[in-house]
Design a protein around this motif. Structure first.
Motif, mmCIF file in Angstrom:
data_model
loop_
_atom_site.group_PDB
_atom_site.id
_atom_site.type_symbol
_atom_site.label_atom_id
_atom_site.label_comp_id
_atom_site.label_asym_id
_atom_site.label_seq_id
_atom_site.Cartn_x
_atom_site.Cartn_y
_atom_site.Cartn_z
ATOM 1 N N LEU A 126 2.848 -7.679 4.360
ATOM 2 C CA LEU A 126 2.988 -8.697 3.299
ATOM 3 C C LEU A 126 3.786 -8.302 2.144
ATOM 4 C CD1 LEU A 126 1.704 -11.559 2.699
ATOM 5 C CD2 LEU A 126 -0.143 -10.272 1.279
ATOM 6 N N GLY A 141 -4.478 -11.078 -4.282
ATOM 7 C CA GLY A 141 -5.694 -10.561 -4.956
ATOM 8 C C GLY A 141 -5.580 -9.782 -5.896
ATOM 9 N N LYS A 144 -8.362 -3.033 -10.057
ATOM 10 C CA LYS A 144 -7.925 -2.362 -11.255
ATOM 11 C C LYS A 144 -6.948 -1.181 -11.095
ATOM 12 C CE LYS A 144 -10.700 -4.106 -14.917
ATOM 13 N NZ LYS A 144 -10.107 -4.451 -16.209
ATOM 14 N N LYS A 197 5.986 -4.788 -13.609
ATOM 15 C CA LYS A 197 5.977 -3.861 -12.693
ATOM 16 C C LYS A 197 5.307 -4.392 -11.346
ATOM 17 C CE LYS A 197 1.890 -0.869 -12.819
ATOM 18 N NZ LYS A 197 1.332 0.315 -12.766
ATOM 19 N N SER A 198 4.396 -5.432 -11.517
ATOM 20 C CA SER A 198 3.745 -5.817 -10.499
ATOM 21 C C SER A 198 4.366 -7.178 -9.633
ATOM 22 C CB SER A 198 2.213 -6.287 -10.786
ATOM 23 O OG SER A 198 2.286 -7.384 -11.838
ATOM 24 N N CYS A 247 6.369 -9.494 -7.573
ATOM 25 C CA CYS A 247 7.084 -9.331 -6.288
ATOM 26 C C CYS A 247 7.585 -11.040 -5.933
ATOM 27 C CB CYS A 247 5.703 -9.527 -4.903
ATOM 28 S SG CYS A 247 5.186 -7.968 -5.184
ATOM 29 N N VAL A 283 6.990 -9.621 3.654
ATOM 30 C CA VAL A 283 7.092 -11.325 3.391
ATOM 31 C C VAL A 283 7.501 -11.418 2.170
ATOM 32 C CG1 VAL A 283 5.702 -13.333 3.538
ATOM 33 C CG2 VAL A 283 5.314 -11.513 5.200
ATOM 34 N N PHE A 284 6.852 -10.791 0.943
ATOM 35 C CA PHE A 284 6.903 -11.100 -0.322
ATOM 36 C C PHE A 284 7.276 -9.733 -0.962
ATOM 37 C CE2 PHE A 284 3.677 -13.876 0.799
ATOM 38 C CZ PHE A 284 4.202 -15.103 0.288
ATOM 39 N N PRO A 311 8.524 -6.345 -2.926
ATOM 40 C CA PRO A 311 8.328 -6.165 -4.373
ATOM 41 C C PRO A 311 9.715 -5.959 -5.045
ATOM 42 C CG PRO A 311 7.126 -4.720 -2.837
ATOM 43 C CD PRO A 311 8.134 -5.652 -1.979
ATOM 44 N N TRP A 322 -4.599 -7.337 -16.882
ATOM 45 C CA TRP A 322 -6.285 -6.934 -16.579
ATOM 46 C C TRP A 322 -6.313 -5.854 -15.789
ATOM 47 C CZ3 TRP A 322 -8.676 -7.111 -11.651
ATOM 48 C CH2 TRP A 322 -9.988 -6.807 -11.861
ATOM 49 N N GLU A 323 -5.534 -5.694 -14.744
ATOM 50 C CA GLU A 323 -5.552 -4.563 -13.842
ATOM 51 C C GLU A 323 -5.350 -3.473 -14.580
ATOM 52 O OE1 GLU A 323 -3.173 -5.041 -10.213
ATOM 53 O OE2 GLU A 323 -4.289 -6.758 -9.592
ATOM 54 N N GLY A 366 -6.297 -2.720 -17.389
ATOM 55 C CA GLY A 366 -7.331 -2.374 -18.407
ATOM 56 C C GLY A 366 -7.252 -2.856 -19.726
ATOM 57 N N SER A 369 -0.662 -19.311 -2.516
ATOM 58 C CA SER A 369 0.413 -18.790 -1.575
ATOM 59 C C SER A 369 0.391 -18.885 -0.017
ATOM 60 C CB SER A 369 0.698 -17.014 -2.032
ATOM 61 O OG SER A 369 1.802 -16.682 -0.955
ATOM 62 N N VAL A 394 -1.302 -15.747 -6.141
ATOM 63 C CA VAL A 394 -1.240 -14.489 -5.222
ATOM 64 C C VAL A 394 -2.567 -13.806 -5.825
ATOM 65 C CG1 VAL A 394 1.072 -14.665 -4.545
ATOM 66 C CG2 VAL A 394 0.261 -13.340 -6.819
ATOM 67 N N GLY A 395 -3.743 -14.413 -6.595
ATOM 68 C CA GLY A 395 -4.656 -13.646 -6.970
ATOM 69 C C GLY A 395 -5.318 -13.681 -8.341
ATOM 70 N N ASP A 421 -8.415 -16.101 -9.234
ATOM 71 C CA ASP A 421 -9.638 -15.577 -8.995
ATOM 72 C C ASP A 421 -10.210 -15.075 -10.479
ATOM 73 O OD1 ASP A 421 -9.898 -16.732 -6.532
ATOM 74 O OD2 ASP A 421 -9.555 -14.838 -5.627
ATOM 75 N N LEU A 422 -9.493 -14.308 -10.947
ATOM 76 C CA LEU A 422 -9.625 -13.617 -12.224
ATOM 77 C C LEU A 422 -9.916 -14.762 -13.562
ATOM 78 C CD1 LEU A 422 -7.106 -10.808 -12.289
ATOM 79 C CD2 LEU A 422 -9.406 -10.369 -11.756
#
Lengths: 600, 600
Positions: free
Chosen positions: A136, A141, A144, B209-210, B212, B233-234, B236, B350-351, B353, B369, B460-461, B464-465
């Motif tokens: 993927l 999702g 942390k 950095k996250s 994609c 697929v996606f 980075p 959030w991830e 911290g 997505s 992509v997630g 939910d947060l």
């Protein structure tokens, strides 16, 4: 009622064949082969690369392997149709074994198998992640402190070979090591490739400046990423170098440049190698389970011994160390040898303004490049072949389906055509005094390549220079001795020389094993390359496959990989699957491990 | 007698249509369109990117262009068959103009053209060298002091922009500049790409950095070299960065990293630009004929003005400058905005911290997505599409064949499906207080992209947060002012803050022209992007194509290029052909040059 198409007929045959195998009737299965039928297996049945010749060898192999292999589901491959021509029905086939899915090719003649090719395509539960199963990438999702792709990749680079041992170590990062490393990477086998040069691709970049591939682009693709449509037919060396470098990067290989393997030894009890490498000046000890030598099928340079080599005041180089013509403008150069490298180097030196003499000691086989492309390769590897639906994969498998025992029979008529087409050229060449041959049995270049890996030149222009005398030729003579400023030939001629280039070829690849491991292990492995055809430089007995290449050797967990770009691409698949199976603990009963008949 | 297949029926129609065009009967040709028929032309007829809507516009265009275009040879494309479904017959077609070969697509309804797409594929006598015409690479034959590929390439790198001027200068070396540069290179148009970053790909690497890609691999291929089967697929961001870097190298682009364009002016009389660039600290003046701005379709960052921005003691960043979460563990962050960047940044913070609050000032469109891939893109850009024979080229052309005027009608039902499929998700989102919309007319994400380039998030997630409160949400409020350590919202809420991220989007691309050339030229060009749909942030009047993108602007020899990877790939072909024609002196009479209705 269904019409009896070639496809339904082949399927009916496969059903019978499959049933004989499933019920363990090895005699019956063997009897479905022609008396002179062949079964070539790439790993699927033998965990080896073997050709079974005739019913007896087929039956023996089945008796040994059938219980563990358990083949089922023989089908004409989905989307393919069998074809009939000249009394031969051929088809692409699929099958399964207990642990793998297979792909293959069959030729039926008079209702019997003339040739059968079985190859391992993928191992069940260990398929490459590609196409529908590609990764993927993005991590959807949330969580942390998740690591990004780059952080994970940076960790891998930092850890592998330092705090975590590779399963496999490949010595040599040319196209062979790179292609194999890419396959292993896709199979999840932790692998390090060590390369003595500073950058991937340098093994091409550092050769003489006019060098271009002699094989055309369609034959040269690496696995996974094809050359684009605008890629030249014969890629210049630096361009191939750049491609290999980018490939190494985007395929995420663990590639250690500027690293030399110093010493290796195998601990049979632990089933583990200890390999000392020097990486950017620092010694590191690696502990891989598998060791692959991909240091060039050419082996170590052959340097001839002549009286007076210590007396000669000019430069002496092996062809592999020749830097190109720049430094030799106006100089006198003697090139000893008359194969590919000799011709390329002579032509480049002449173009660069040197005075060049080629010393031809024995006869050489010449084919003109365009002729070789048209007649020798065109049906499988050409733009037209691509347009006809012959993908690289299919071309590789069709090629693999022709048993080595009879391959020369397919080759001889092609070379007869070439001789006809270029008659004037060969006449002129012989008139210039050049000693020319077509191989011991007239089977030409590719058989010479497979049998001895030498003895030919693919003409891209140098021959005209020999013909018109621009490159001076001394043929049918040897070197008697060197003097301070000259080379004295066996006929007494004395050639003044500032530089002598020894285009005298290479030894067997097990020479690398002698240097790195021990002479004892090199001898245990024996000669690498060649078929045992009992032709010049390929002594018998007949072995039927390339000695020691891409398959188990007499030295446990020691492997040899390489060859031209085609072979690096195609056989890396089967070597990678052999290594993967060992890592996963899949039983790999090797059938017919080759005997050693020659030490080098 | 031949059976009347859809193909023969379409061919008969094309014969009639072609004859009307050849004989100059523009009324007759126009009458072969439905009253509400469309003709979308990419360069072949208009030397522009234009959609003619209805018979009147078709006739007007033909009256203006037919004499110079001289189309002939309308055929159902070789190897293709027309298809019929739901009363529509569609087919791939080929044709020729006086100067080019064209490829297109036609849909017939009730015997009339509903949609016609015509694209320029290649110019006669200026075809790309690929496939059967690929370069030889090796220089066969011989000649004194011939240059090798590397020497020639080194010369080009040393000379272009120094002793020899490029015909085309591209400012901006992201995927847009790179794809266009590759096309121009293959067409032999001397081109330099300048890029402010140190390495090709840095425009991706330097983002948070996250990150994609939000578009899937099948949609993202560059020209000439497809991503391999194992590509995620996606992808980075760093992986895409590496790919762009290798691509730039192997495609032999003249790519100047660490180079900033400082100032540009156009000399109308000389038909030449003067562009001052700073390359690794040194000023160089370039004199290209054509100037392409490929500095990002997003334009310059929009930085909102709030009272107290000078008082706030923490950090303030535009989203484009956000470095990722590492520095903000345990910090309080307020993110102003609720589109893609805002969500991605909030989730990563959030991830990592941080304590994050998203301030949503206006409603946003969200699509999950996987749902977008399945319902929105799957038919054209997916592994299944590839398996069905929908190559990237075909997908691009099918997509291009849908007129913008009615594109929303195709989109609305897809988004209705998505709403249905993910009902629980949307309910939860709204329950969390999130203000959600589906676009002014319910046509969803892609229309928002085309109309305004903003106003959505592909989930992509992060949602939910938001739903579970991990990302705190304040919606329906604005920012009133900043204090020393807090953000005060319009409802009086005061949010403590160490960092404020302005995920507030970007201006129009002509802002780049204002900075580099002059406000006068920027105004002359006008707003870049958008269709004139009279929906939010896309003011009318209706223009029918993306404003100023990939086609002539009101400023002579000034072009805008870019968009997502799909657009960079597909439209670079047509922009490259427009530039090539001008270099070769092929007449390029532009039909229907767009008027300027908005300055930004």
């Amino acid at each position: 009622m269904l019409e009896k198409t070639p496809t339904t007929r082949v399927q009916a045959f496969l059903d019978r064949f499959g049933k004989a195998l499933e019920t363990g009737k090895t005699d019956e299965a063997a009897s479905m082969f022609a008396e002179e039928g062949f079964w070539r297996d790439l790993v699927a049945f033998t965990w080896n690369i073997r050709t079974m010749e005739g019913r007896g060898e087929v039956r023996d192999m089945l008796n040994a392997q059938l219980k563990s292999v358990k083949p089922i589901g023989w089908k004409v491959a989905e989307g393919e149709e069998a074809a009939e021509a000249d009394g031969v029905t051929e088809a692409w086939i699929t099958f399964e074994t207990q642990v793998a899915r297979g792909y293959g090719h069959i030729r039926l003649k008079d209702g019997l198998i003339w040739t059968l090719l079985t190859t391992m395509a993928e191992q069940k539960g260990h398929e490459e992640k590609a196409g529908f199963t590609r990764p993927l990438g993005a991590k959807h999702g949330h969580g942390k402190d998740r690591k990004t792709w780059k952080e994970e990749r940076d960790d891998e680079v930092a850890e592998l070979g330092v705090s975590r041992q590779p399963y496999c170590l490949i010595i040599g990062g040319g196209q062979g090591g790179i292609a194999l490393g890419a396959r292993l990477g896709q199979l999840g086998v932790p692998t390090i490739i060590v390369e003595k040069n500073e950058r991937a691709g340098d093994s091409w970049r550092k050769r003489y400046k006019s060098l271009c591939l002699h094989d055309p682009v369609w034959y040269d693709h690496l696995p996974y990423i094809d050359f684009p449509k605008n890629w030249p037919v014969f890629a210049p060396k630096d361009k191939i170098g750049d491609w290999l470098e980018m490939y190494t990067k985007v395929m995420e290989l663990n590639y250690w440049p500027s690293t030399t393997a110093k010493k290796a030894s195998y601990d049979e009890k632990a089933g583990e190698w200890t390999v000392v490498v020097e990486r950017a000046g620092k010694e590191i000890t690696l502990k891989p389970k598998q060791l692959v030598l991909a240091t060039g099928m050419s082996g170590k340079p052959n340097l001839p011994k002549f009286r007076g080599q210590d007396v000669f005041k000019g430069e002496q180089q092996h062809s592999s160390a020749h830097p190109g013509p720049e430094r030799y403008r106006g100089k006198k150069v003697v090139v000893v040898g008359s194969n590919n490298s000799a011709h390329d180097i002579c032509a480049a030196l002449w173009e660069g303004g040197a005075d060049v003499t080629m010393v031809q000691r024995s006869s050489t086989h010449i084919v003109r490049s365009a002729t070789l492309m048209d007649i020798g390769l065109g049906a499988l590897y050409s733009e037209q072949a691509v347009a006809n639906g012959v993908t690289t994969r299919k071309a590789d498998l069709i090629f693999a389906s022709l048993p080595y025992r009879i391959l020369h029979e397919f080759q001889i008529p092609l070379y007869e055509q070439m001789r006809e087409r270029d008659k004037d050229f060969y006449d002129a060449l012989e008139k210039a005094g050049f000693m020319h041959d077509w191989g011991d049995d007239g089977s030409g270049l590719f058989m010479k390549y497979l049998r001895r890996g030498s003895g030919y030149y693919i003409d891209v222009g140098a021959c005209d220079l020999v013909i018109d005398g621009s490159i001076k030729l001394k043929s049918g003579v040897g070197v008697k001795e060197l003097k301070e400023h000259s080379v004295v030939l066996s006929d007494g001629t004395e050639l003044p020389a500032d530089l002598i280039v020894y285009a005298t070829g290479y030894g067997s690849m097990n020479g690398w094993a002698a240097d790195l491991i021990s002479q004892e292990v090199a001898d245990k492995v024996g000669k690498v390359w060649g078929l045992g055809s009992a032709t010049t430089k390929d002594p018998g007995p007949w072995e039927g496959e390339q000695r020691n290449m891409w398959k188990p050797t007499q030295a446990e967990n020691l492997w040899f990989h390489g060859g031209n770009l085609h072979q690096s691409r195609h056989y890396s698949q089967y070597l990678a699957l052999q290594l993967k199976a060992r890592m996963e603990g899949i039983p790999t009963p090797v059938y017919g491990l080759q005997q050693v008949h020659h030490k080098a």
